[in-house]
Design an enzyme around this catalytic site. Structure first.
Site, PDB file in Angstrom:
ATOM      1  N   ASP A  94       0.827  -1.200   0.000  1.00  0.00           N
ATOM      2  CA  ASP A  94       0.000   0.000   0.000  1.00  0.00           C
ATOM      3  C   ASP A  94       0.871   1.264   0.000  1.00  0.00           C
ATOM      4  O   ASP A  94       1.659   1.460  -0.929  1.00  0.00           O
ATOM      5  CB  ASP A  94      -0.939  -0.076   1.218  1.00  0.00           C
ATOM      6  CG  ASP A  94      -2.084   0.895   1.180  1.00  0.00           C
ATOM      7  OD1 ASP A  94      -1.849   2.091   1.451  1.00  0.00           O
ATOM      8  OD2 ASP A  94      -3.233   0.498   0.903  1.00  0.00           O
ATOM      9  N   ASP A 229      -8.493  -8.555  -3.063  1.00  0.00           N
ATOM     10  CA  ASP A 229      -8.235  -7.203  -2.600  1.00  0.00           C
ATOM     11  C   ASP A 229      -9.074  -6.225  -3.423  1.00  0.00           C
ATOM     12  O   ASP A 229      -8.945  -6.170  -4.648  1.00  0.00           O
ATOM     13  CB  ASP A 229      -6.746  -6.878  -2.742  1.00  0.00           C
ATOM     14  CG  ASP A 229      -6.345  -5.563  -2.095  1.00  0.00           C
ATOM     15  OD1 ASP A 229      -7.238  -4.740  -1.813  1.00  0.00           O
ATOM     16  OD2 ASP A 229      -5.140  -5.355  -1.884  1.00  0.00           O
ATOM     17  N   GLY A 255      -7.506 -10.882   1.121  1.00  0.00           N
ATOM     18  CA  GLY A 255      -7.831  -9.496   0.839  1.00  0.00           C
ATOM     19  C   GLY A 255      -6.615  -8.605   0.918  1.00  0.00           C
ATOM     20  O   GLY A 255      -5.491  -9.020   0.606  1.00  0.00           O
ATOM     21  N   HIS A 256      -6.832  -7.369   1.387  1.00  0.00           N
ATOM     22  CA  HIS A 256      -5.792  -6.354   1.370  1.00  0.00           C
ATOM     23  C   HIS A 256      -4.666  -6.657   2.353  1.00  0.00           C
ATOM     24  O   HIS A 256      -3.496  -6.420   2.057  1.00  0.00           O
ATOM     25  CB  HIS A 256      -6.422  -4.998   1.689  1.00  0.00           C
ATOM     26  CG  HIS A 256      -5.518  -3.827   1.452  1.00  0.00           C
ATOM     27  ND1 HIS A 256      -4.956  -3.553   0.223  1.00  0.00           N
ATOM     28  CD2 HIS A 256      -5.083  -2.848   2.294  1.00  0.00           C
ATOM     29  CE1 HIS A 256      -4.219  -2.453   0.313  1.00  0.00           C
ATOM     30  NE2 HIS A 256      -4.268  -2.017   1.555  1.00  0.00           N
ATOM     31  N   PHE A 257      -5.013  -7.162   3.521  1.00  0.00           N
ATOM     32  CA  PHE A 257      -4.006  -7.494   4.536  1.00  0.00           C
ATOM     33  C   PHE A 257      -3.791  -9.008   4.551  1.00  0.00           C
ATOM     34  O   PHE A 257      -4.143  -9.706   5.502  1.00  0.00           O
ATOM     35  CB  PHE A 257      -4.433  -6.972   5.909  1.00  0.00           C
ATOM     36  CG  PHE A 257      -4.214  -5.489   6.070  1.00  0.00           C
ATOM     37  CD1 PHE A 257      -2.976  -4.990   6.421  1.00  0.00           C
ATOM     38  CD2 PHE A 257      -5.238  -4.597   5.839  1.00  0.00           C
ATOM     39  CE1 PHE A 257      -2.756  -3.628   6.565  1.00  0.00           C
ATOM     40  CE2 PHE A 257      -5.041  -3.229   5.975  1.00  0.00           C
ATOM     41  CZ  PHE A 257      -3.795  -2.736   6.342  1.00  0.00           C
TER      42      PHE A 257
END
Length: 279
Positions: A94, A229, A255-257
């Site tokens: 990110d 994500d 997902g994102h994490f």
């Protein structure tokens, strides 16, 4: 103290081992690497920093520090020079990506490998609708666009970033979004985040130069990315192969994490990758 700012970082592993620098994303801190650091420290000298305005590093007011990605990268560069480190691999996530990209383009350093976990470098990576409000605010900061930007650091959005796309949300510790939200709600941190949102387009402006660096350097690249994500989508991972044909790309049911649910898989990919390319 780096350039007058307190910088917090975690460090582990043999001092003479190859260095791996872990660069966290929004809205987290080096806390996101709390399990990855020991997983890598058997073979590598691991450093995980908190960016200014995040985690345990300093959080000066916006009229005391210019919150830009150039300046965040400058603080990280100052820390590396303070530690006597000029050759290292980077793990970017990110916000850590535009900071890491600036380090990679800095002739003071040699980045000898890149691991990207939702660390974007291509327009294909931006997903709708998450980025619509942010781009609207960055393009025209106003009373009309600011509420949409502020919603990105609301408690519900912070929790969503961790749980959305996770194959088993029960594996995600509530400590994650709880800690992040407590830090986001410090007085004045909202202005920090808004300043960085406004500066985000500078990262996109740097993509052509960055992609040229990829083509010219052929830097070894490993992308380990959550295929679910909805902030930086999997097309952002696939895009690396355009400029780095030998990039290793692994999409995980996460997902994102992704580290919260797929630590063992990611650390395994990293050990194999660095073991091959850091010779």
């Amino acid at each position: 103290m780096i350039n007058g700012q307190k910088v917090f970082y975690r460090e582990a592993g043999p001092s003479d081992a190859p260095v791996v620098l872990l660069l966290h994303g929004f809205p987290s801190s080096s806390h996101m690497f709390r399990h990855l650091v020991p997983a890598l420290a058997d073979d590598y000298h691991v450093i995980a920093t908190d960016h200014i305005g995040f985690g345990h590093s300093a959080m000066p007011k916006v009229d005391e520090f210019d919150y830009t990605f150039d300046n965040l990268a400058g603080i990280t560069a100052g820390l590396l020079k303070h530690l006597g480190i000029d050759r290292f691999a980077i793990y970017v996530h990110d916000y850590g990506a535009p900071i890491g990209w600036r380090l990679a383009l800095d002739p003071s350093f040699e980045v000898n490998a890149i691991i990207s976990q939702s660390g974007n470098a291509y327009m294909e990576g931006f997903t709708k609708p998450f980025w619509d409000d942010l781009f609207a605010y960055a393009g025209d900061p106003s009373r009309e666009t600011e509420p949409g930007a502020r919603a990105k650091f609301s408690p519900s959005t912070t929790r969503w970033q961790y749980e959305n796309g996770a194959s088993d949300p029960s594996l995600v510790s509530p400590d994650t979004w709880t800690l992040d939200q407590l830090l986001l709600e410090r007085p004045g941190n909202d202005e920090v985040q808004l300043a960085l949102f406004r500066d985000y387009p500078t990262n996109i402006d740097g993509y052509p130069k960055l992609q040229e660096y990829f083509r010219d350097s052929r830097v070894p690249m490993l992308a380990v990315w959550g295929e679910r994500d909805e902030i930086f989508g999997p097309d952002g991972a696939r895009a690396f192969s355009r400029d780095l044909p030998e990039a290793e790309i692994h999409l995980l049911p996460a997902g994102h994490f992704a580290l919260e649910t797929h630590l063992d898989a990611i650390s395994g990919y990293i050990h194999g990758f660095l073991g091959r390319v850091l010779t």
